[in-house]
Design a protein around this motif. Structure first.
Motif, PDB file in Angstrom:
ATOM      1  N   UNK A 102     -25.792  24.719 -19.943  1.00 34.53           N
ATOM      2  CA  UNK A 102     -25.011  25.928 -20.148  1.00 34.53           C
ATOM      3  C   UNK A 102     -24.602  26.082 -21.583  1.00 34.53           C
ATOM      4  N   UNK A 103     -23.670  26.994 -21.806  1.00 31.55           N
ATOM      5  CA  UNK A 103     -23.136  27.232 -23.150  1.00 31.55           C
ATOM      6  C   UNK A 103     -21.644  27.036 -23.121  1.00 31.55           C
ATOM      7  N   UNK A 104     -21.061  26.762 -24.297  1.00 28.81           N
ATOM      8  CA  UNK A 104     -19.602  26.632 -24.363  1.00 28.81           C
ATOM      9  C   UNK A 104     -18.985  28.011 -24.207  1.00 28.81           C
ATOM     10  N   UNK A 105     -17.747  28.032 -23.683  1.00 26.07           N
ATOM     11  CA  UNK A 105     -17.093  29.302 -23.413  1.00 26.07           C
ATOM     12  C   UNK A 105     -16.668  30.042 -24.666  1.00 26.07           C
ATOM     13  N   UNK A 106     -16.514  31.376 -24.534  1.00 27.58           N
ATOM     14  CA  UNK A 106     -16.096  32.227 -25.647  1.00 27.58           C
ATOM     15  C   UNK A 106     -14.598  32.110 -25.852  1.00 27.58           C
ATOM     16  N   UNK A 107     -14.128  32.432 -27.065  1.00 31.73           N
ATOM     17  CA  UNK A 107     -12.714  32.560 -27.403  1.00 31.73           C
ATOM     18  C   UNK A 107     -12.508  33.997 -27.839  1.00 31.73           C
ATOM     19  N   UNK A 117       6.224  42.729 -22.308  1.00 33.60           N
ATOM     20  CA  UNK A 117       6.743  41.455 -22.779  1.00 33.60           C
ATOM     21  C   UNK A 117       5.779  40.745 -23.694  1.00 33.60           C
ATOM     22  N   UNK A 118       6.327  39.928 -24.602  1.00 36.76           N
ATOM     23  CA  UNK A 118       5.532  39.191 -25.571  1.00 36.76           C
ATOM     24  C   UNK A 118       5.186  37.823 -25.035  1.00 36.76           C
ATOM     25  N   UNK A 119       4.116  37.222 -25.546  1.00 40.64           N
ATOM     26  CA  UNK A 119       3.747  35.831 -25.291  1.00 40.64           C
ATOM     27  C   UNK A 119       3.820  35.119 -26.626  1.00 40.64           C
ATOM     28  N   UNK A 120       4.604  34.075 -26.705  1.00 38.21           N
ATOM     29  CA  UNK A 120       4.771  33.327 -27.940  1.00 38.21           C
ATOM     30  C   UNK A 120       4.397  31.889 -27.673  1.00 38.21           C
ATOM     31  N   UNK A 121       3.417  31.371 -28.391  1.00 37.22           N
ATOM     32  CA  UNK A 121       3.000  29.972 -28.309  1.00 37.22           C
ATOM     33  C   UNK A 121       3.217  29.381 -29.685  1.00 37.22           C
ATOM     34  N   UNK A 122       4.015  28.371 -29.782  1.00 34.51           N
ATOM     35  CA  UNK A 122       4.389  27.811 -31.077  1.00 34.51           C
ATOM     36  C   UNK A 122       4.363  26.300 -30.965  1.00 34.51           C
ATOM     37  N   UNK A 123       3.765  25.609 -31.947  1.00 32.99           N
ATOM     38  CA  UNK A 123       3.749  24.147 -31.956  1.00 32.99           C
ATOM     39  C   UNK A 123       5.129  23.632 -32.334  1.00 32.99           C
ATOM     40  N   UNK A 155      11.098  16.791 -40.748  1.00 35.76           N
ATOM     41  CA  UNK A 155      10.966  15.987 -41.975  1.00 35.76           C
ATOM     42  C   UNK A 155       9.519  15.844 -42.405  1.00 35.76           C
ATOM     43  N   UNK A 156       8.557  16.012 -41.445  1.00 31.97           N
ATOM     44  CA  UNK A 156       7.138  15.882 -41.817  1.00 31.97           C
ATOM     45  C   UNK A 156       6.389  17.119 -41.333  1.00 31.97           C
ATOM     46  N   UNK A 157       5.211  16.897 -40.781  1.00 30.86           N
ATOM     47  CA  UNK A 157       4.307  17.999 -40.457  1.00 30.86           C
ATOM     48  C   UNK A 157       4.651  18.582 -39.108  1.00 30.86           C
ATOM     49  N   UNK A 158       4.619  19.898 -38.983  1.00 31.85           N
ATOM     50  CA  UNK A 158       4.780  20.535 -37.674  1.00 31.85           C
ATOM     51  C   UNK A 158       3.513  20.315 -36.867  1.00 31.85           C
ATOM     52  N   UNK A 159       3.576  20.493 -35.566  1.00 35.15           N
ATOM     53  CA  UNK A 159       2.441  20.216 -34.702  1.00 35.15           C
ATOM     54  C   UNK A 159       1.355  21.267 -34.796  1.00 35.15           C
ATOM     55  N   UNK A 160       0.122  20.843 -34.389  1.00 34.68           N
ATOM     56  CA  UNK A 160      -1.018  21.728 -34.394  1.00 34.68           C
ATOM     57  C   UNK A 160      -0.967  22.675 -33.209  1.00 34.68           C
ATOM     58  N   UNK A 161      -1.664  23.802 -33.380  1.00 34.84           N
ATOM     59  CA  UNK A 161      -1.897  24.718 -32.273  1.00 34.84           C
ATOM     60  C   UNK A 161      -3.399  24.868 -32.141  1.00 34.84           C
ATOM     61  N   UNK A 162      -3.958  24.367 -31.037  1.00 35.78           N
ATOM     62  CA  UNK A 162      -5.405  24.349 -30.863  1.00 35.78           C
ATOM     63  C   UNK A 162      -5.761  25.259 -29.712  1.00 35.78           C
ATOM     64  N   UNK A 163      -6.595  26.285 -29.980  1.00 35.74           N
ATOM     65  CA  UNK A 163      -7.186  27.118 -28.938  1.00 35.74           C
ATOM     66  C   UNK A 163      -8.675  26.844 -28.970  1.00 35.74           C
ATOM     67  N   UNK A 164      -9.212  26.244 -27.938  1.00 33.57           N
ATOM     68  CA  UNK A 164     -10.617  25.858 -27.936  1.00 33.57           C
ATOM     69  C   UNK A 164     -11.145  25.900 -26.532  1.00 33.57           C
ATOM     70  N   UNK A 165     -12.465  26.221 -26.414  1.00 34.08           N
ATOM     71  CA  UNK A 165     -13.134  26.075 -25.129  1.00 34.08           C
ATOM     72  C   UNK A 165     -13.763  24.697 -25.080  1.00 34.08           C
TER      73      UNK A 165
END
Length: 751
Positions: A95-100, A67-73, A78-88
């Motif tokens: 410590x250190x920030x997490x990896x992506x 199966x597929x995983x689809x994440x869409x903003x 009429x204006x801007x579509x939403x952002x898609x943010x992947x961040x640690x």
């Protein structure tokens, strides 16, 4: 509670034995005059251990695609579509920030899945940016960005490629393709390095590095600029290195720098230039062929472009003009030294021409405004073991017409100087002969060979310039020979040799000619020989010594003088004049007077003196004239003046008559009579035979030189016969007989 965990929440559909399992939908409702509700999934915070995870996994299939995983903003219609943010989240204090990690799974029977990061297309705006950025840090090296394509273990297949491409400017009204910029990081000390390396191969050729500008299908293709940036106020600009790598078992790689071929235009220029500076000496530009430790070093070739329809390009090697206080740079064309064989040659020449003349080779020194003009030096190689190198200067061959001229000359002088001298000289020699100088024209077929002309130029002041030809001097042997020979005429006449001074001007005299051998300190001086050669089938050439005629004063003298001698009891030199010898007769010697009349003729049989006036023969002692047969003196009057005439042919002793005969073959002589008792009044006769008596026309005079004692004898008859004899009768006219013999004298004269 204080010692447990909160309960888990499970949202799950039930399993299915023969169809799809049920869906789970989580969503907020639609809003009118507002925004849709937020969906937030968060893991609670904890005080020990690792923070809780959020795991989203699509369903597994044992027979089809998972199966597929689809994440869409959200759509902004009429204006801007939403952002898609992947961040640690940000790290804590220690410590250190997490990896992506964005990764597709492993594939066992096909290609693994692709990872696509892209922004959407835009209408009325630009496509969105894609930014890959590593955050800044304050300890250690900055974080890296690594992009690597996939490895393959399959045979004869390539590893995955990496394609980085700027955007396409597709508008026909000035659309520009996007720029692709790769730059090293900025540093407070040294800037970051930008490295581009192709792949390593452990068994075949390494990968290529290909840099190409963009194609301009309708106009110009793009530039490629490789350069170091400008230096700061206290440093130097960075160096550029274009080098192929070293090779351990074969040839190292080539470097090609060139412009492309052009259709409908000219190919682009290649310019390699060293920048200018404001201090120190200008930087060198060096081209070196490759070095070889076992074979010939690499060549350096500079060729102009071929002009297949017209002229090929020029090759210009020169130093630029100097500044106001310096010199222009020198040019050196030289081969390197050699340790075990010949050093390399230097060839300067123009190419052959098929429908025109070959290009000229010009070696010229520039003009100057102070000091002597610069020299041109051509020197062949020196040898410490063998003959030094030769210098050859040859004109071009004309296979159909004339070959080219060779002109060696100094140019005209200025208004206050003289033209330059020309020196043709071989070097000195310490243990053998010095080199010869040969100047000659080539042999000619169907024509005459070229002339050799040596002339001194004319001048307007002072005496004319001299031409001096001197043979070599020797300190231990004979000096060198000076030979001037005309050309041989194998079928006809050989060439003439003319040595003469030219005609004088209106106020001078023509130059003299001097033929003389030098003085000698311990032996004879050299002879002077002037003669014509022997002839076969003709006569030897004549020799004429003549003094020219003049219009004032007496004519010029001709003097023949033999050499004097100051040695004790030695004679001065003689003058010999000898005519040529022929097979039948011998030629004579003829002396003419000024009017052209022969006055003295000397031949093998005759000497004739003929004078228009008188002939005077004067001697301080004796004049002897001797004839083998006859001497003739002819004159209207023959006068001996007051001088006695003596010295006729005679014998020293008298001959005696015997048997009434006596013989004496001289003009004069004495005869002793045969009788000593000739009686008074008696006579006796005898015959004198004399070869000087030619015939009966001869005159024989006989007289008594010594009479007999007591008698008186006289010659009563002397009759000449035609047989070379004369009959003589002697008569005693005295009163007494003779008591001794008498002696007669005779003289024979012939007319």
């Amino acid at each position: 509670g204080t010692k447990g965990v909160s309960g888990a929440l499970y949202f799950s559909t039930g399993s299915s034995s023969s169809g799809n399992t049920g869906y789970i939908f989580i969503g907020t409702g639609a809003a009118t005059s507002g925004r849709g509700g937020l969906i937030s999934i968060t893991v609670g915070s904890g005080t020990s251990g690792v923070g809780g995870s959020i795991e989203v996994s699509a369903g597994m299939s044992t027979s089809k695609t998972g199966g597929a995983i689809s994440i869409c903003s959200g759509l902004g219609s009429t204006t801007t579509s939403g952002e898609l943010v992947l961040a640690t989240s940000n790290s804590g204090a220690s410590g250190v920030s997490g990896s992506v990690t964005l990764s597709t799974g492993i594939s066992r029977t096909g290609s693994s899945g692709a990872t696509t990061i892209s922004t959407g297309t835009a209408t009325g705006g630009a496509g969105g940016q894609i930014v890959l950025s590593v955050g800044s840090g304050d300890t250690g090296a900055g974080g890296s960005v690594s992009i690597s394509s996939g490895q393959t273990t399959a045979e004869n297949a390539e590893g995955g490629g990496i394609a980085i491409s700027a955007g396409h400017g597709s508008s026909t009204a000035g659309g520009l393709g996007g720029a692709l910029t790769l730059s090293g990081g900025q540093g407070a000390s040294t800037g970051g390095v930008l490295r581009a390396s192709a792949g390593t191969s452990t068994s075949a050729t390494g990968g290529s590095l290909d840099l190409s500008s963009g194609e301009g299908t309708a106009t110009t293709s793009g530039k490629i600029i490789i350069r170091s940036a400008n230096a700061g106020t206290k440093g130097a600009s960075g160096s550029l290195y274009f080098s192929s790598g070293s090779s351990s078992s074969g040839s190292s790689g080539d470097i090609y720098i060139g412009t492309g071929a052009a259709t409908g235009g000219r190919a682009g220029a290649v310019i390699v230039s060293v920048g200018s500076g404001t201090s120190g000496v200008g930087v060198e530009f060096t081209l070196n062929g490759g070095r070889s430790t076992v074979n010939t070093g690499g060549a350096v070739r500079i060729s102009s472009g071929e002009g297949t329809a017209t002229t090929s390009g020029a090759v210009v090697i020169r130093s630029l003009n100097s500044g106001t206080a310096g010199l222009s740079g020198s040019l050196f064309f030289s081969t390197g030294t050699s340790k075990a064989s010949n050093s390399g040659s230097v060839y300067i020449g123009t190419g052959a021409a098929a429908a025109g003349r070959a290009g000229a080779v010009v070696v010229s020194v520039g003009s100057g405004t102070s000091g002597a003009g610069g020299g041109v030096f051509v020197g062949a190689g020196r040898s410490t073991l063998n003959t030094g190198g030769a210098v050859h200067i040859s004109s071009g061959e004309g296979t159909a017409t004339s070959s080219g001229a060779v002109v060696i000359r100094s140019l005209n002088s200025g208004t206050k100087g003289v033209s330059g001298a020309l020196f043709f000289s071989t070097g000195s020699s310490s243990s053998g002969n010095s080199g010869g100088i040969a100047i000659g024209t080539g042999a000619a077929t169907a024509g005459r060979s070229g002339a050799i002309v040596i002339t001194a130029g004319s001048g307007t002041s002072g005496a004319g310039a001299s031409i001096q030809v001197s043979a070599g001097r020797s300190t231990i042997n004979t000096g060198g020979l000076l030979s001037i020979t005309s050309g041989e005429g194998t079928a006809t006449t050989s060439g003439a040799v003319m040595i003469r001074s030219l005609n004088s001007g209106t106020n001078g005299v023509s130059g003299k000619l001097v033929f003389s051998s030098g003085t000698s300190s311990s032996g004879n001086t050299g002879g002077v020989y002037i003669g014509s050669g022997a002839a076969t089938g003709g006569r030897g050439g004549a020799m004429v010594l003549a003094v020219g005629a003049g219009t004032s004063g007496k004519g010029g003298d001709m003097i023949l003088q033999a050499g004097g001698s100051s040695a004790t009891s030695k004679d001065g030199g003689s003058i010999y004049i000898k005519p040529g010898v022929g097979t039948t007769t011998t030629a004579g010697v003829y002396l003419y007077d000024g009017g052209g009349t022969i006055r003295i003729t000397v031949t093998s049989s005759t000497i004739v003196l003929s004078s228009g006036g008188s002939v005077d023969v004067s001697a301080s002692s004796t004049v002897a004239v001797t004839a083998g047969t006859t001497m003739t003196l002819t004159a209207t009057t023959l006068s001996f003046g007051s001088s006695p005439l003596q010295g006729f042919e005679t014998t020293t002793n008298a001959v005696t008559v015997a048997s009434n005969a006596v013989t004496s073959n001289t003009m004069t002589g004495q005869i002793t009579g045969s009788s000593t008792t000739l009686a008074a009044g008696a006579s006796e006769s005898f015959t004198l035979t004399n070869s000087r008596i030619n015939n009966d026309k001869s005159i024989v005079l006989v007289n008594v030189l010594s009479p007999c004692a007591t008698g008186f004898v006289v010659v009563s008859k002397a009759l000449v016969s035609a047989t070379g004899s004369v009959a003589i009768t002697v008569y005693n006219a005295g009163d007494s007989a003779c008591t001794s013999s008498y002696i007669l004298g005779f003289l024979v004269l012939n007319n």
